[in-house]
Design a protein around this motif. Structure first.
Motif, PDB file in Angstrom:
ATOM      1  N   VAL A   3       0.830  -1.206   0.000  1.00 36.31           N
ATOM      2  CA  VAL A   3       0.000   0.000   0.000  1.00 36.31           C
ATOM      3  C   VAL A   3       0.865   1.257   0.000  1.00 36.31           C
ATOM      4  CG1 VAL A   3      -1.694   1.339   1.312  1.00 36.31           C
ATOM      5  CG2 VAL A   3      -1.932  -1.140   1.134  1.00 36.31           C
ATOM      6  N   VAL A   4       1.864   1.283   0.878  1.00 39.90           N
ATOM      7  CA  VAL A   4       2.698   2.479   1.011  1.00 39.90           C
ATOM      8  C   VAL A   4       3.501   2.732  -0.258  1.00 39.90           C
ATOM      9  CG1 VAL A   4       4.604   3.522   2.296  1.00 39.90           C
ATOM     10  CG2 VAL A   4       2.811   2.281   3.511  1.00 39.90           C
ATOM     11  N   THR A   5       4.008   1.662  -0.871  1.00 42.55           N
ATOM     12  CA  THR A   5       4.781   1.819  -2.101  1.00 42.55           C
ATOM     13  C   THR A   5       3.935   2.462  -3.197  1.00 42.55           C
ATOM     14  OG1 THR A   5       6.160  -0.101  -1.577  1.00 42.55           O
ATOM     15  CG2 THR A   5       6.106   0.607  -3.871  1.00 42.55           C
ATOM     16  N   LEU A   6       2.696   2.006  -3.362  1.00 44.40           N
ATOM     17  CA  LEU A   6       1.805   2.605  -4.355  1.00 44.40           C
ATOM     18  C   LEU A   6       1.504   4.068  -4.015  1.00 44.40           C
ATOM     19  CD1 LEU A   6      -0.790  -0.267  -4.958  1.00 44.40           C
ATOM     20  CD2 LEU A   6       0.999   0.510  -6.522  1.00 44.40           C
ATOM     21  N   TYR A   7       1.286   4.334  -2.740  1.00 45.15           N
ATOM     22  CA  TYR A   7       0.899   5.686  -2.328  1.00 45.15           C
ATOM     23  C   TYR A   7       2.020   6.697  -2.580  1.00 45.15           C
ATOM     24  CZ  TYR A   7      -0.156   9.597   0.777  1.00 45.15           C
ATOM     25  OH  TYR A   7      -0.365  10.852   1.295  1.00 45.15           O
ATOM     26  N   VAL A   8       3.215   6.390  -2.091  1.00 47.08           N
ATOM     27  CA  VAL A   8       4.278   7.397  -2.175  1.00 47.08           C
ATOM     28  C   VAL A   8       4.775   7.576  -3.607  1.00 47.08           C
ATOM     29  CG1 VAL A   8       4.990   7.013   0.209  1.00 47.08           C
ATOM     30  CG2 VAL A   8       6.129   5.754  -1.629  1.00 47.08           C
ATOM     31  N   GLN A   9       4.637   6.531  -4.459  1.00 47.63           N
ATOM     32  CA  GLN A   9       5.085   6.691  -5.845  1.00 47.63           C
ATOM     33  C   GLN A   9       3.966   7.233  -6.744  1.00 47.63           C
ATOM     34  OE1 GLN A   9       8.003   4.030  -7.695  1.00 47.63           O
ATOM     35  NE2 GLN A   9       7.762   2.660  -5.957  1.00 47.63           N
ATOM     36  N   ASN A  10       2.766   6.686  -6.617  1.00 43.85           N
ATOM     37  CA  ASN A  10       1.674   7.106  -7.503  1.00 43.85           C
ATOM     38  C   ASN A  10       1.072   8.448  -7.097  1.00 43.85           C
ATOM     39  OD1 ASN A  10       2.135   4.640  -8.615  1.00 43.85           O
ATOM     40  ND2 ASN A  10       0.083   3.830  -8.339  1.00 43.85           N
ATOM     41  N   SER A  11       0.959   8.676  -5.788  1.00 44.85           N
ATOM     42  CA  SER A  11       0.293   9.897  -5.332  1.00 44.85           C
ATOM     43  C   SER A  11       1.277  11.014  -5.003  1.00 44.85           C
ATOM     44  CB  SER A  11      -0.567   9.586  -4.102  1.00 44.85           C
ATOM     45  OG  SER A  11      -1.164  10.755  -3.606  1.00 44.85           O
ATOM     46  N   TRP A  70       7.165  10.225  -5.377  1.00 48.83           N
ATOM     47  CA  TRP A  70       8.538   9.963  -4.939  1.00 48.83           C
ATOM     48  C   TRP A  70       9.240   9.058  -5.942  1.00 48.83           C
ATOM     49  CZ3 TRP A  70       8.525   8.838   1.068  1.00 48.83           C
ATOM     50  CH2 TRP A  70       7.959   9.932   1.733  1.00 48.83           C
ATOM     51  N   SER A  71      10.559   9.209  -6.011  1.00 50.24           N
ATOM     52  CA  SER A  71      11.366   8.320  -6.849  1.00 50.24           C
ATOM     53  C   SER A  71      11.495   6.962  -6.170  1.00 50.24           C
ATOM     54  CB  SER A  71      12.755   8.916  -7.059  1.00 50.24           C
ATOM     55  OG  SER A  71      13.479   8.912  -5.831  1.00 50.24           O
ATOM     56  N   PRO A  72      11.867   5.905  -6.923  1.00 52.11           N
ATOM     57  CA  PRO A  72      12.086   4.596  -6.288  1.00 52.11           C
ATOM     58  C   PRO A  72      13.122   4.650  -5.161  1.00 52.11           C
ATOM     59  CG  PRO A  72      11.970   4.338  -8.663  1.00 52.11           C
ATOM     60  CD  PRO A  72      11.972   5.819  -8.389  1.00 52.11           C
ATOM     61  N   LEU A  73      14.177   5.428  -5.353  1.00 52.26           N
ATOM     62  CA  LEU A  73      15.200   5.531  -4.313  1.00 52.26           C
ATOM     63  C   LEU A  73      14.656   6.261  -3.094  1.00 52.26           C
ATOM     64  CD1 LEU A  73      18.069   5.072  -3.357  1.00 52.26           C
ATOM     65  CD2 LEU A  73      18.749   7.178  -4.546  1.00 52.26           C
ATOM     66  N   GLY A  74      13.895   7.334  -3.319  1.00 50.13           N
ATOM     67  CA  GLY A  74      13.308   8.063  -2.199  1.00 50.13           C
ATOM     68  C   GLY A  74      12.353   7.197  -1.409  1.00 50.13           C
ATOM     69  N   MET A  75      11.535   6.414  -2.126  1.00 48.56           N
ATOM     70  CA  MET A  75      10.618   5.498  -1.463  1.00 48.56           C
ATOM     71  C   MET A  75      11.392   4.454  -0.651  1.00 48.56           C
ATOM     72  SD  MET A  75       9.314   2.173  -1.688  1.00 48.56           S
ATOM     73  CE  MET A  75       9.763   1.697  -3.344  1.00 48.56           C
ATOM     74  N   SER A  76      12.482   3.965  -1.222  1.00 46.36           N
ATOM     75  CA  SER A  76      13.284   2.952  -0.544  1.00 46.36           C
ATOM     76  C   SER A  76      13.888   3.491   0.746  1.00 46.36           C
ATOM     77  CB  SER A  76      14.399   2.462  -1.476  1.00 46.36           C
ATOM     78  OG  SER A  76      13.878   1.952  -2.679  1.00 46.36           O
ATOM     79  N   LEU A  77      14.404   4.701   0.684  1.00 50.03           N
ATOM     80  CA  LEU A  77      15.029   5.295   1.867  1.00 50.03           C
ATOM     81  C   LEU A  77      14.010   5.537   2.979  1.00 50.03           C
ATOM     82  CD1 LEU A  77      17.476   7.845   0.177  1.00 50.03           C
ATOM     83  CD2 LEU A  77      18.059   5.702   1.324  1.00 50.03           C
ATOM     84  N   ALA A  78      12.739   5.700   2.612  1.00 51.00           N
ATOM     85  CA  ALA A  78      11.704   5.916   3.620  1.00 51.00           C
ATOM     86  C   ALA A  78      11.561   4.704   4.535  1.00 51.00           C
ATOM     87  CB  ALA A  78      10.370   6.232   2.949  1.00 51.00           C
TER      88      ALA A  78
END
Length: 503
Positions: free
Chosen positions: A321-329, A332-340
């Motif tokens: 859920v969080v991966t879809l939210y931070v990237q789609n909405s 965020w970049s894949p790296l930014g999402m990963s660092l979260a």
């Protein structure tokens, strides 16, 4: 007691041991049970090999998801093909774990571990150089199948090498922390490697796995194994259980797209149930069953397996859920999402050195209860999420609580699931535990995906919550709550008993 329970080297003749597997001039170390906590360098090197293989398994499960958009663009793949790059691994892993666990007990943990890690490494290298989506999915299944043998083999090597008590608790804490760290850090590492190209993401685990095999050849100990001929082997039980789990995982993975009430889903679930009934009937009559059904009478083992399924299942759904939210909405970049997600992995790694002593002091059930409570509070805090909130407000508190929850739960369920189990069934206990982890992950992830899909498209406009996002997080919290309640009942029923040893 068996010979290696007393500290005496285990027999290594071709009939009873597996020392000959190392070949001329490269004899493997004999199995000697380690009791004290003053470990020699060879012991630490053994742990590095076992933990390294487990870290790769956890790493591979999570970091490939970050590379999926790049893979789809490069190979011109649709969403269904991309889904199976992830699901292929889960399918191979989840369906073969029981067979993998029992194979360790029957054929020798050393051989199974080294061969499976080598296959994992070879499949990783091949995955990074091919351009066929079909072959890529097949290789993902092969890697999952290899992990299905690697994980129970590694865990049973730990539990038969280290004496039950402080030594084993310390080793298991380090071991399971590596899996949780690999799963958490896989997003970060995947984000970094994807910047270099998605093929690098697939290639990197290969050389590491081969290096682990070369080191493991010298440090993984031999073990006494059962003498079983092909005629004695529970072939029908192996086939029925493997196909039953294969069909179950396939049905659950496909259910969000085909529909939970569709003829396909219902038919597959019924077929899985029938095959599992056949499996149970065979196990009750076979002289050498794949799964000794009496082991399932242990309330301790059942509690550990249910807790493990809820722990990883909840986290897998939350991460989705969080991966879809931070990237789609949020964009965020894949790296930014990963660092979260990094704080979760860092907390797990930082706590590994002390968790053995904490386990010895408080016991497994109390730590599972505290860990589940931390996970639930983390998920509930995330329900406050709003697109206008900063990372420090809506995500960091949850990541820290999830790190605490995993640090407490992951080693505790492993200790609880394998304590009190005879050496010759450690592979079986390990296989059951990891089957619960994979099935729990597949089921909860499918339910969460169905909740999101039933609420509308997940492709939302910038800075909007996903449709069905809060109900999906509610499902994650609800699953974890069930495990918390089960653990609370266990504490109330046996407040003065060490849970890891109770049955």
């Amino acid at each position: 007691m068996t010979p290696n329970e007393t500290g005496t080297p285990a027999p290594t003749s071709p009939r009873t041991g597996d020392a000959t597997a190392s070949g001329p001039g490269l004899r493997a170390p004999k199995a000697v049970e380690i009791v004290d906590l003053a470990w020699k360098p060879a012991t630490w090197l053994l742990l590095v090999v076992l933990c390294g293989a487990l870290f790769l398994d956890g790493l591979d499960m999570s970091m490939v998801g970050v590379a999926l958009p790049s893979i789809g663009t490069d190979l011109h793949l649709g969403s269904s093909s991309l889904q199976w790059i992830v699901s292929g691994y889960i399918l191979g892993f989840g369906s073969l774990l029981l067979l993998g666990g029992r194979a360790c007990d029957l054929l020798g943990r050393r051989q199974i571990f080294l061969i499976a890690v080598a296959v994992f490494g070879a499949a990783s290298v091949l995955s990074g150089v091919i351009s066929s989506d079909v072959l890529l999915i097949v290789l993902r299944f092969v890697k999952g199948a290899a992990a299905a043998f690697t994980v129970p083999a590694g865990l049973s090597i730990i539990t038969t090498t280290f004496a039950e008590g402080p030594a084993r608790n310390r080793a298991l804490t380090i071991y399971t922390s590596c899996q949780a760290s690999g799963f958490s850090l896989g997003l970060v590492i995947g984000g970094l490697l994807t910047e270099l190209g998605w093929r690098v993401t697939f290639l990197v685990p290969g050389p590491i796995a081969i290096a682990l095999v070369l080191i493991g050849w010298r440090v993984v100990p031999t073990s006494v194994r059962e003498r079983v001929s092909l005629q004695q082997f529970d072939l029908i039980g192996a086939l029925s259980s493997t196909v039953a789990l294969l069909v179950l995982v396939f049905a659950v993975v496909e259910a969000p797209s085909s529909g939970w009430g569709s003829p396909q889903t219902i038919g597959l679930l019924v077929l899985s149930a029938v095959l599992m009934a056949v499996f149970v009937a065979v196990e009750r009559r076979h002289p050498r069953p794949l799964v000794r059904l009496a082991i399932l009478r242990s309330r301790t083992l059942l509690h550990a397996n249910f807790s493990a399924a809820a722990m990883l299942g909840g986290y897998a759904g939350f991460q989705f859920v969080v991966t879809l939210y931070v990237q789609n909405s949020l964009g965020w970049s894949p790296l930014g999402m990963s660092l979260a997600f990094l704080p979760t992995g860092l907390l797990i790694m930082a706590s590994a050195a002390r968790m053995g002593a904490i386990l010895n002091r408080f016991g497994t059930t109390k730590l599972i209860f505290a860990g589940m409570l931390a996970l639930i509070v983390g998920y509930l805090l995330f329900l406050r999420v709003d697109p206008s909130m900063s990372y420090l407000d809506f995500m960091l508190p949850t990541m820290l609580l999830l790190g605490v929850g995993f640090a407490l739960c992951a080693p505790s369920v492993s200790v609880q699931a394998t304590s009190g189990v005879a050496d010759h069934e450690q592979g079986l206990a390990s296989g059951l535990l990891n089957t619960s982890l994979q099935i729990g992950s597949a089921v909860v992830l499918a339910v969460v995906s169905a909740v999101l899909s039933g609420s509308g498209s997940v492709a939302v406009h910038h800075h909007q919550l996903l449709p069905g996002m809060r109900p999906a997080i509610g499902v994650v919290a609800g699953v974890t709550l069930l495990a918390l309640v089960a653990t609370a009942f266990r504490l109330l029923k046996r407040p003065d008993t060490e849970p890891a040893l109770a049955t």
